[in-house]
Design an enzyme around this catalytic site. Structure first.
Site, PDB file in Angstrom:
ATOM      1  N   LYS A 195       0.833  -1.210   0.000  1.00 27.47           N
ATOM      2  CA  LYS A 195       0.000   0.000   0.000  1.00 27.47           C
ATOM      3  C   LYS A 195       0.869   1.262   0.000  1.00 27.47           C
ATOM      4  O   LYS A 195       0.626   2.185  -0.763  1.00 27.47           O
ATOM      5  CB  LYS A 195      -0.929   0.011   1.230  1.00 27.47           C
ATOM      6  CG  LYS A 195      -1.886  -1.166   1.306  1.00 27.47           C
ATOM      7  CD  LYS A 195      -2.840  -1.054   2.480  1.00 27.47           C
ATOM      8  CE  LYS A 195      -2.170  -1.105   3.837  1.00 27.47           C
ATOM      9  NZ  LYS A 195      -1.481  -2.384   4.145  1.00 27.47           N
ATOM     10  N   ARG A 203     -10.131   1.256   7.975  1.00 26.95           N
ATOM     11  CA  ARG A 203      -9.803  -0.129   8.342  1.00 26.95           C
ATOM     12  C   ARG A 203     -10.974  -0.857   8.976  1.00 26.95           C
ATOM     13  O   ARG A 203     -10.834  -2.020   9.360  1.00 26.95           O
ATOM     14  CB  ARG A 203      -8.657  -0.151   9.345  1.00 26.95           C
ATOM     15  CG  ARG A 203      -7.339  -0.006   8.660  1.00 26.95           C
ATOM     16  CD  ARG A 203      -6.215  -0.174   9.623  1.00 26.95           C
ATOM     17  NE  ARG A 203      -5.089   0.507   9.072  1.00 26.95           N
ATOM     18  CZ  ARG A 203      -3.949  -0.077   8.728  1.00 26.95           C
ATOM     19  NH1 ARG A 203      -3.772  -1.348   8.952  1.00 26.95           N
ATOM     20  NH2 ARG A 203      -2.990   0.629   8.204  1.00 26.95           N
ATOM     21  N   ARG A 254      -1.692  -9.100  13.010  1.00 33.72           N
ATOM     22  CA  ARG A 254      -2.207  -8.031  12.131  1.00 33.72           C
ATOM     23  C   ARG A 254      -3.042  -8.635  10.999  1.00 33.72           C
ATOM     24  O   ARG A 254      -4.058  -8.060  10.587  1.00 33.72           O
ATOM     25  CB  ARG A 254      -1.043  -7.216  11.552  1.00 33.72           C
ATOM     26  CG  ARG A 254      -0.402  -6.292  12.581  1.00 33.72           C
ATOM     27  CD  ARG A 254       1.012  -5.900  12.189  1.00 33.72           C
ATOM     28  NE  ARG A 254       1.081  -5.044  11.025  1.00 33.72           N
ATOM     29  CZ  ARG A 254       2.180  -4.867  10.298  1.00 33.72           C
ATOM     30  NH1 ARG A 254       3.299  -5.493  10.606  1.00 33.72           N
ATOM     31  NH2 ARG A 254       2.165  -4.067   9.272  1.00 33.72           N
ATOM     32  N   ARG A 292      11.542  -6.387   5.177  1.00 31.51           N
ATOM     33  CA  ARG A 292      11.419  -4.919   5.094  1.00 31.51           C
ATOM     34  C   ARG A 292      12.393  -4.228   6.056  1.00 31.51           C
ATOM     35  O   ARG A 292      12.553  -4.646   7.193  1.00 31.51           O
ATOM     36  CB  ARG A 292       9.992  -4.496   5.432  1.00 31.51           C
ATOM     37  CG  ARG A 292       9.841  -2.972   5.495  1.00 31.51           C
ATOM     38  CD  ARG A 292       8.427  -2.496   5.387  1.00 31.51           C
ATOM     39  NE  ARG A 292       7.581  -2.910   6.486  1.00 31.51           N
ATOM     40  CZ  ARG A 292       6.277  -2.629   6.567  1.00 31.51           C
ATOM     41  NH1 ARG A 292       5.699  -1.954   5.590  1.00 31.51           N
ATOM     42  NH2 ARG A 292       5.571  -3.035   7.579  1.00 31.51           N
ATOM     43  N   ARG A 336      10.779  -2.566  11.635  1.00 34.63           N
ATOM     44  CA  ARG A 336       9.593  -2.065  12.346  1.00 34.63           C
ATOM     45  C   ARG A 336       9.208  -3.059  13.422  1.00 34.63           C
ATOM     46  O   ARG A 336       9.208  -4.275  13.177  1.00 34.63           O
ATOM     47  CB  ARG A 336       8.431  -1.878  11.354  1.00 34.63           C
ATOM     48  CG  ARG A 336       8.154  -0.419  11.069  1.00 34.63           C
ATOM     49  CD  ARG A 336       7.167  -0.223   9.980  1.00 34.63           C
ATOM     50  NE  ARG A 336       5.846  -0.761  10.264  1.00 34.63           N
ATOM     51  CZ  ARG A 336       4.784  -0.572   9.479  1.00 34.63           C
ATOM     52  NH1 ARG A 336       4.905   0.141   8.378  1.00 34.63           N
ATOM     53  NH2 ARG A 336       3.618  -1.094   9.784  1.00 34.63           N
TER      54      ARG A 336
HETATM   55  P1  AP5 Z   1       4.819  -1.669   1.874  1.00 32.16           P
HETATM   56  O1  AP5 Z   1       4.549  -0.821   0.679  1.00 32.16           O
HETATM   57  O2  AP5 Z   1       5.561  -1.031   3.012  1.00 32.16           O
HETATM   58  O3  AP5 Z   1       3.462  -2.391   2.370  1.00 32.16           O
HETATM   59  P2  AP5 Z   1       2.223  -1.813   3.165  1.00 32.16           P
HETATM   60  O4  AP5 Z   1       1.003  -2.463   2.624  1.00 32.16           O
HETATM   61  O5  AP5 Z   1       2.243  -0.312   3.197  1.00 32.16           O
HETATM   62  O6  AP5 Z   1       2.543  -2.430   4.588  1.00 32.16           O
HETATM   63  P3  AP5 Z   1       2.352  -1.883   6.062  1.00 32.16           P
HETATM   64  O7  AP5 Z   1       2.953  -2.924   6.953  1.00 32.16           O
HETATM   65  O8  AP5 Z   1       2.910  -0.490   6.218  1.00 32.16           O
HETATM   66  O9  AP5 Z   1       0.805  -1.860   6.192  1.00 32.16           O
HETATM   67  P4  AP5 Z   1      -0.045  -1.853   7.469  1.00 32.16           P
HETATM   68  O10 AP5 Z   1      -1.388  -1.515   6.975  1.00 32.16           O
HETATM   69  O11 AP5 Z   1       0.031  -3.075   8.275  1.00 32.16           O
HETATM   70  O12 AP5 Z   1       0.696  -0.754   8.402  1.00 32.16           O
HETATM   71  P5  AP5 Z   1       0.422   0.807   8.656  1.00 32.16           P
HETATM   72  O13 AP5 Z   1       1.723   1.475   8.761  1.00 32.16           O
HETATM   73  O14 AP5 Z   1      -0.598   1.351   7.746  1.00 32.16           O
HETATM   74  O15 AP5 Z   1       5.620  -2.963   1.382  1.00 32.16           O
HETATM   75  C1  AP5 Z   1       6.055  -3.948   2.324  1.00 32.16           C
HETATM   76  C2  AP5 Z   1       7.424  -4.526   1.876  1.00 32.16           C
HETATM   77  O16 AP5 Z   1       7.250  -5.236   0.645  1.00 32.16           O
HETATM   78  C3  AP5 Z   1       8.484  -3.449   1.604  1.00 32.16           C
HETATM   79  O17 AP5 Z   1       9.740  -3.944   2.027  1.00 32.16           O
HETATM   80  C4  AP5 Z   1       8.452  -3.268   0.068  1.00 32.16           C
HETATM   81  O18 AP5 Z   1       9.715  -2.888  -0.441  1.00 32.16           O
HETATM   82  C5  AP5 Z   1       8.043  -4.664  -0.406  1.00 32.16           C
HETATM   83  N1  AP5 Z   1       7.201  -4.645  -1.601  1.00 32.16           N
HETATM   84  C6  AP5 Z   1       6.145  -3.818  -1.855  1.00 32.16           C
HETATM   85  N2  AP5 Z   1       5.571  -4.127  -3.034  1.00 32.16           N
HETATM   86  C7  AP5 Z   1       6.250  -5.200  -3.520  1.00 32.16           C
HETATM   87  C8  AP5 Z   1       6.124  -6.003  -4.706  1.00 32.16           C
HETATM   88  N3  AP5 Z   1       5.158  -5.772  -5.623  1.00 32.16           N
HETATM   89  N4  AP5 Z   1       6.980  -7.032  -4.888  1.00 32.16           N
HETATM   90  C9  AP5 Z   1       7.953  -7.300  -3.968  1.00 32.16           C
HETATM   91  N5  AP5 Z   1       8.136  -6.580  -2.834  1.00 32.16           N
HETATM   92  C10 AP5 Z   1       7.291  -5.536  -2.612  1.00 32.16           C
HETATM   93  O19 AP5 Z   1      -0.276   0.732  10.115  1.00 32.16           O
HETATM   94  C11 AP5 Z   1       0.486   0.380  11.242  1.00 32.16           C
HETATM   95  C12 AP5 Z   1      -0.383   0.376  12.489  1.00 32.16           C
HETATM   96  O20 AP5 Z   1      -0.975   1.661  12.698  1.00 32.16           O
HETATM   97  C13 AP5 Z   1      -1.579  -0.590  12.490  1.00 32.16           C
HETATM   98  O21 AP5 Z   1      -1.188  -1.908  12.809  1.00 32.16           O
HETATM   99  C14 AP5 Z   1      -2.449   0.057  13.592  1.00 32.16           C
HETATM  100  O22 AP5 Z   1      -1.916  -0.193  14.864  1.00 32.16           O
HETATM  101  C15 AP5 Z   1      -2.281   1.536  13.283  1.00 32.16           C
HETATM  102  N6  AP5 Z   1      -3.287   2.039  12.321  1.00 32.16           N
HETATM  103  C16 AP5 Z   1      -3.043   2.431  11.040  1.00 32.16           C
HETATM  104  N7  AP5 Z   1      -4.180   2.831  10.439  1.00 32.16           N
HETATM  105  C17 AP5 Z   1      -5.180   2.681  11.351  1.00 32.16           C
HETATM  106  C18 AP5 Z   1      -6.589   2.904  11.312  1.00 32.16           C
HETATM  107  N8  AP5 Z   1      -7.215   3.364  10.206  1.00 32.16           N
HETATM  108  N9  AP5 Z   1      -7.315   2.619  12.432  1.00 32.16           N
HETATM  109  C19 AP5 Z   1      -6.712   2.163  13.559  1.00 32.16           C
HETATM  110  N10 AP5 Z   1      -5.379   1.914  13.655  1.00 32.16           N
HETATM  111  C20 AP5 Z   1      -4.607   2.172  12.555  1.00 32.16           C
END
Ligand code: AP5
Length: 257
Positions: free
Chosen positions: A30, A105, A194, A150, A183
């Site tokens: 994402k 979410r 998660r 990552r 992370r």
């Molecule tokens: P990356 O692009 O970083 O993936 P991502 O989907 O953004 O992963 P996240 O772990 O950041 O998502 P998340 O939703 O769990 O965490 P968030 O920070 O939003 O890619 C991942 C890896 O793969 C990288 O190394 C990249 O290089 C590689 N990659 C990408 N695309 C690729 C491809 N096509 N091929 C190969 N490799 C690839 O949220 C964190 C926390 O915040 C949550 O757990 C929660 O506690 C809180 N939070 C966030 N939003 C809310 C909400 N709306 N409500 C309540 N709590 C929330």
């Protein structure tokens, strides 16, 4: 090779705002795709996770609570998320639209987004026509592999992957030389937690957007450049983005990925 042409709005045009919500399990890509789309469409990439992580660095009681919840992979309470998001959305750079990464979410958050958060001055009109939900479909075993590899810059938060996108120098950010870190919520047990929360709380949102015919399904297992290409072409068609000043997708992607 057939080269697709993606047309970008000119900076001096006033197209209707575009809202793209990017959905998918943790590690689906994402953040990677949102950042690319933001560059192409020239609208801000708002990552709720990144915003919350910046608050969590604070040494206040709220910061400490946030750190604990996020390290355990739990969802942060709506009151805090909505407060953080509403503040960010009210900034002037969101007037032309935005890419929302990590929100909504839950079904409750999806409804709040449409009924409340985006009903501001910028989005009062034609929101339904201008909101696209993008779903990156990725299997669980890919997710575990992606998140275990990552690495994130401790200063600028640039993201790497040890296998598919390694830094030039081992352990150092290409942009500022700072140390790369893991992370806390990328540890395997937390990733599995998660994923469970995603299935329970977030996956039901997909049918909410499918009913509105604004859901774009994309195979997130492909190389990221192919995913990006597929998304921009589909979004161009869905939103009939105004044309003036065409730019080639592939060359733009080379600059941005
Ligand atoms: P990356 O692009 O970083 O993936 P991502 O989907 O953004 O992963 P996240 O772990 O950041 O998502 P998340 O939703 O769990 O965490 P968030 O920070 O939003 O890619 C991942 C890896 O793969 C990288 O190394 C990249 O290089 C590689 N990659 C990408 N695309 C690729 C491809 N096509 N091929 C190969 N490799 C690839 O949220 C964190 C926390 O915040 C949550 O757990 C929660 O506690 C809180 N939070 C966030 N939003 C809310 C909400 N709306 N409500 C309540 N709590 C929330």
């Amino acid at each position: 090779m057939h080269r697709q042409v993606f047309r970008l709005p000119e900076m001096d045009e006033q197209p209707a705002p575009i809202v793209i919500v990017v959905l998918g399990p943790p590690g689906a890509g994402k953040g990677t795709q949102s950042s690319m789309l933001a560059n192409l469409l020239r609208v801000p990439h708002i990552s709720i996770g990144a915003l919350l992580r910046s608050y969590a660095r604070d040494y206040s009681e709220v910061g400490l609570r946030l750190r604990r919840m996020m390290a355990l992979g739990q969802l942060v309470p709506d009151t805090l998320v909505l407060d953080v998001l509403a503040t960010r959305i009210s900034e002037s750079d969101c007037a032309r639209g935005l890419i929302l990464d990590g929100f909504p979410r839950t079904l409750g958050q999806a409804e709040l987004l449409e009924r409340g958060l985006l009903k501001s001055l910028f989005y009062a009109n034609n929101l339904k026509q201008k909101l696209v939900a993008l779903h990156l479909r990725v299997q669980n075993n890919t997710i575990v592999e992606r998140l275990s590899g990552r690495r994130v810059c401790s200063r600028c938060t640039a993201t790497y992957h040890l296998g598919t996108q390694p830094p030039r120098l081992c352990g150092e950010c290409d942009f500022d030389g700072s140390a790369l870190t893991i992370r806390e919520d990328d540890r395997k047990a937390t990733v599995l937690k998660r994923l469970q929360i995603y299935e329970l709380e977030t996956a039901p949102i997909l049918s909410h957007y499918a009913e509105k015919a604004s859901l774009l399904e994309v195979d997130g297992e492909q190389p990221k450049e192919n995913i990006a290409q597929e998304i921009v072409v589909a979004i161009q068609n869905m939103l009939r983005i105004p044309t003036a000043g065409a730019k080639d997708v592939q060359s733009t992607l080379k600059d941005n990925l």
